[in-house]
Scaffold this motif. Structure first.
Motif, PDB file in Angstrom:
ATOM      1  N   GLN A  64     -77.205 -57.241  49.311  1.00  0.00           N
ATOM      2  CA  GLN A  64     -77.618 -56.519  50.517  1.00  0.00           C
ATOM      3  C   GLN A  64     -77.853 -55.068  50.143  1.00  0.00           C
ATOM      4  O   GLN A  64     -76.979 -54.435  49.575  1.00  0.00           O
ATOM      5  CB  GLN A  64     -76.525 -56.597  51.598  1.00  0.00           C
ATOM      6  CG  GLN A  64     -76.299 -57.957  52.161  1.00  0.00           C
ATOM      7  CD  GLN A  64     -75.246 -57.952  53.260  1.00  0.00           C
ATOM      8  OE1 GLN A  64     -74.556 -56.970  53.495  1.00  0.00           O
ATOM      9  NE2 GLN A  64     -75.123 -59.079  53.933  1.00  0.00           N
ATOM     10  N   ASN A  65     -79.037 -54.579  50.466  1.00  0.00           N
ATOM     11  CA  ASN A  65     -79.401 -53.190  50.144  1.00  0.00           C
ATOM     12  C   ASN A  65     -79.171 -52.874  48.667  1.00  0.00           C
ATOM     13  O   ASN A  65     -78.683 -51.804  48.311  1.00  0.00           O
ATOM     14  CB  ASN A  65     -78.610 -52.202  51.021  1.00  0.00           C
ATOM     15  CG  ASN A  65     -78.875 -52.414  52.492  1.00  0.00           C
ATOM     16  OD1 ASN A  65     -79.999 -52.696  52.891  1.00  0.00           O
ATOM     17  ND2 ASN A  65     -77.843 -52.296  53.297  1.00  0.00           N
ATOM     18  N   GLY A  66     -79.515 -53.831  47.827  1.00  0.00           N
ATOM     19  CA  GLY A  66     -79.394 -53.633  46.385  1.00  0.00           C
ATOM     20  C   GLY A  66     -77.984 -53.747  45.839  1.00  0.00           C
ATOM     21  O   GLY A  66     -77.769 -53.540  44.649  1.00  0.00           O
ATOM     22  N   LYS A  67     -77.002 -54.082  46.694  1.00  0.00           N
ATOM     23  CA  LYS A  67     -75.612 -54.215  46.255  1.00  0.00           C
ATOM     24  C   LYS A  67     -75.144 -55.657  46.436  1.00  0.00           C
ATOM     25  O   LYS A  67     -75.481 -56.308  47.422  1.00  0.00           O
ATOM     26  CB  LYS A  67     -74.689 -53.298  47.061  1.00  0.00           C
ATOM     27  CG  LYS A  67     -74.917 -51.839  46.812  1.00  0.00           C
ATOM     28  CD  LYS A  67     -73.908 -51.019  47.579  1.00  0.00           C
ATOM     29  CE  LYS A  67     -74.146 -49.538  47.307  1.00  0.00           C
ATOM     30  NZ  LYS A  67     -73.190 -48.707  48.043  1.00  0.00           N
ATOM     31  N   ARG A  68     -74.353 -56.105  45.486  1.00  0.00           N
ATOM     32  CA  ARG A  68     -73.781 -57.441  45.566  1.00  0.00           C
ATOM     33  C   ARG A  68     -72.533 -57.379  46.445  1.00  0.00           C
ATOM     34  O   ARG A  68     -71.611 -56.616  46.166  1.00  0.00           O
ATOM     35  CB  ARG A  68     -73.425 -57.908  44.154  1.00  0.00           C
ATOM     36  CG  ARG A  68     -73.085 -59.345  44.050  1.00  0.00           C
ATOM     37  CD  ARG A  68     -73.010 -59.738  42.576  1.00  0.00           C
ATOM     38  NE  ARG A  68     -72.595 -61.110  42.469  1.00  0.00           N
ATOM     39  CZ  ARG A  68     -71.511 -61.515  41.834  1.00  0.00           C
ATOM     40  NH1 ARG A  68     -70.750 -60.650  41.205  1.00  0.00           N
ATOM     41  NH2 ARG A  68     -71.198 -62.792  41.786  1.00  0.00           N
ATOM     42  N   VAL A  69     -72.525 -58.182  47.517  1.00  0.00           N
ATOM     43  CA  VAL A  69     -71.392 -58.197  48.444  1.00  0.00           C
ATOM     44  C   VAL A  69     -70.927 -59.634  48.663  1.00  0.00           C
ATOM     45  O   VAL A  69     -71.706 -60.579  48.552  1.00  0.00           O
ATOM     46  CB  VAL A  69     -71.730 -57.555  49.810  1.00  0.00           C
ATOM     47  CG1 VAL A  69     -72.053 -56.085  49.660  1.00  0.00           C
ATOM     48  CG2 VAL A  69     -72.860 -58.283  50.502  1.00  0.00           C
ATOM     49  N   ARG A  70     -69.651 -59.761  48.966  1.00  0.00           N
ATOM     50  CA  ARG A  70     -69.093 -61.076  49.278  1.00  0.00           C
ATOM     51  C   ARG A  70     -69.056 -61.226  50.793  1.00  0.00           C
ATOM     52  O   ARG A  70     -68.502 -60.383  51.491  1.00  0.00           O
ATOM     53  CB  ARG A  70     -67.699 -61.209  48.689  1.00  0.00           C
ATOM     54  CG  ARG A  70     -67.086 -62.568  48.955  1.00  0.00           C
ATOM     55  CD  ARG A  70     -65.811 -62.759  48.175  1.00  0.00           C
ATOM     56  NE  ARG A  70     -66.099 -63.764  47.172  1.00  0.00           N
ATOM     57  CZ  ARG A  70     -65.386 -63.999  46.104  1.00  0.00           C
ATOM     58  NH1 ARG A  70     -64.333 -63.253  45.850  1.00  0.00           N
ATOM     59  NH2 ARG A  70     -65.702 -64.941  45.264  1.00  0.00           N
ATOM     60  N   LEU A  71     -69.673 -62.299  51.271  1.00  0.00           N
ATOM     61  CA  LEU A  71     -69.689 -62.611  52.698  1.00  0.00           C
ATOM     62  C   LEU A  71     -68.684 -63.722  52.973  1.00  0.00           C
ATOM     63  O   LEU A  71     -68.630 -64.713  52.240  1.00  0.00           O
ATOM     64  CB  LEU A  71     -71.073 -63.076  53.140  1.00  0.00           C
ATOM     65  CG  LEU A  71     -72.178 -62.031  53.108  1.00  0.00           C
ATOM     66  CD1 LEU A  71     -73.523 -62.671  53.403  1.00  0.00           C
ATOM     67  CD2 LEU A  71     -71.896 -60.941  54.119  1.00  0.00           C
ATOM     68  N   TYR A  72     -67.914 -63.526  54.026  1.00  0.00           N
ATOM     69  CA  TYR A  72     -66.924 -64.520  54.429  1.00  0.00           C
ATOM     70  C   TYR A  72     -67.368 -65.172  55.726  1.00  0.00           C
ATOM     71  O   TYR A  72     -67.797 -64.497  56.656  1.00  0.00           O
ATOM     72  CB  TYR A  72     -65.555 -63.855  54.650  1.00  0.00           C
ATOM     73  CG  TYR A  72     -64.952 -63.323  53.380  1.00  0.00           C
ATOM     74  CD1 TYR A  72     -64.103 -64.115  52.608  1.00  0.00           C
ATOM     75  CD2 TYR A  72     -65.228 -62.036  52.947  1.00  0.00           C
ATOM     76  CE1 TYR A  72     -63.539 -63.616  51.433  1.00  0.00           C
ATOM     77  CE2 TYR A  72     -64.678 -61.541  51.783  1.00  0.00           C
ATOM     78  CZ  TYR A  72     -63.837 -62.335  51.033  1.00  0.00           C
ATOM     79  OH  TYR A  72     -63.292 -61.842  49.875  1.00  0.00           O
ATOM     80  N   GLU A  73     -67.243 -66.497  55.773  1.00  0.00           N
ATOM     81  CA  GLU A  73     -67.587 -67.268  56.965  1.00  0.00           C
ATOM     82  C   GLU A  73     -66.387 -68.119  57.354  1.00  0.00           C
ATOM     83  O   GLU A  73     -65.624 -68.567  56.492  1.00  0.00           O
ATOM     84  CB  GLU A  73     -68.777 -68.182  56.689  1.00  0.00           C
ATOM     85  CG  GLU A  73     -70.046 -67.430  56.334  1.00  0.00           C
ATOM     86  CD  GLU A  73     -71.184 -68.385  56.040  1.00  0.00           C
ATOM     87  OE1 GLU A  73     -71.723 -68.962  57.009  1.00  0.00           O
ATOM     88  OE2 GLU A  73     -71.525 -68.544  54.864  1.00  0.00           O
ATOM     89  N   ILE A  74     -66.260 -68.374  58.628  1.00  0.00           N
ATOM     90  CA  ILE A  74     -65.162 -69.203  59.112  1.00  0.00           C
ATOM     91  C   ILE A  74     -65.446 -70.669  58.793  1.00  0.00           C
ATOM     92  O   ILE A  74     -66.605 -71.098  58.765  1.00  0.00           O
ATOM     93  CB  ILE A  74     -64.932 -68.968  60.627  1.00  0.00           C
ATOM     94  CG1 ILE A  74     -63.559 -69.476  61.060  1.00  0.00           C
ATOM     95  CG2 ILE A  74     -66.068 -69.575  61.440  1.00  0.00           C
ATOM     96  CD1 ILE A  74     -63.136 -69.002  62.446  1.00  0.00           C
ATOM     97  N   THR A  75     -64.402 -71.429  58.541  1.00  0.00           N
ATOM     98  CA  THR A  75     -64.515 -72.873  58.324  1.00  0.00           C
ATOM     99  C   THR A  75     -64.070 -73.593  59.590  1.00  0.00           C
ATOM    100  O   THR A  75     -63.562 -72.968  60.529  1.00  0.00           O
ATOM    101  CB  THR A  75     -63.610 -73.318  57.161  1.00  0.00           C
ATOM    102  OG1 THR A  75     -62.249 -73.049  57.531  1.00  0.00           O
ATOM    103  CG2 THR A  75     -63.962 -72.606  55.856  1.00  0.00           C
ATOM    104  N   GLN A  76     -64.206 -74.905  59.596  1.00  0.00           N
ATOM    105  CA  GLN A  76     -63.731 -75.682  60.741  1.00  0.00           C
ATOM    106  C   GLN A  76     -62.228 -75.494  60.917  1.00  0.00           C
ATOM    107  O   GLN A  76     -61.744 -75.337  62.038  1.00  0.00           O
ATOM    108  CB  GLN A  76     -64.076 -77.171  60.585  1.00  0.00           C
ATOM    109  CG  GLN A  76     -63.692 -77.999  61.797  1.00  0.00           C
ATOM    110  CD  GLN A  76     -64.360 -77.546  63.090  1.00  0.00           C
ATOM    111  OE1 GLN A  76     -65.544 -77.241  63.125  1.00  0.00           O
ATOM    112  NE2 GLN A  76     -63.582 -77.490  64.165  1.00  0.00           N
ATOM    113  N   ALA A  77     -61.489 -75.478  59.816  1.00  0.00           N
ATOM    114  CA  ALA A  77     -60.040 -75.245  59.904  1.00  0.00           C
ATOM    115  C   ALA A  77     -59.761 -73.854  60.477  1.00  0.00           C
ATOM    116  O   ALA A  77     -58.830 -73.673  61.270  1.00  0.00           O
ATOM    117  CB  ALA A  77     -59.393 -75.388  58.528  1.00  0.00           C
TER     118      ALA A  77
END
Length: 101
Positions: A64-77
């Protein structure tokens, strides 16, 4: 004791935002700060990692915007824990604050 309580509420707050859209650690630090909590990366990132190991979140890398970022998403649990947590918080707040409605 207060630290454990706050970390529990932070976990629910993280799940809440992750249920709306993928989040980053930087976003959550700013979001928590907007509520008066100054959270260091040394507190937040281990919490995110623990939640991922517990199966509440999943992550992926993105640029994102030339930077590597870690995205977190919710799981079913994570969704299930969030819903149960919301019920418990509501119940406890009603009792503690004296609102029996």
């Amino acid at each position: 004791m207060m630290r454990r309580i706050i970390l529990g509420f932070m976990g629910l707050h993280i799940l809440h935002h992750a249920s709306k859209e993928p989040i980053t650690g930087a976003f959550m630090m700013k979001e928590l700060e907007s509520h008066g909590y100054k959270v260091s990366p040394g507190t937040l990132y281990p919490l995110l990692q623990k939640m991922e190991k517990m199966g509440l979140l999943k992550s992926r890398w993105e640029v994102q915007n030339g930077k590597r970022v870690r995205l977190y998403e919710i799981t079913q649990a994570g969704i299930e824990v969030l819903e149960e947590g919301k019920k418990k918080v509501k119940e406890l707040c009603r009792e503690i604050l004296g609102d029996e409605k």
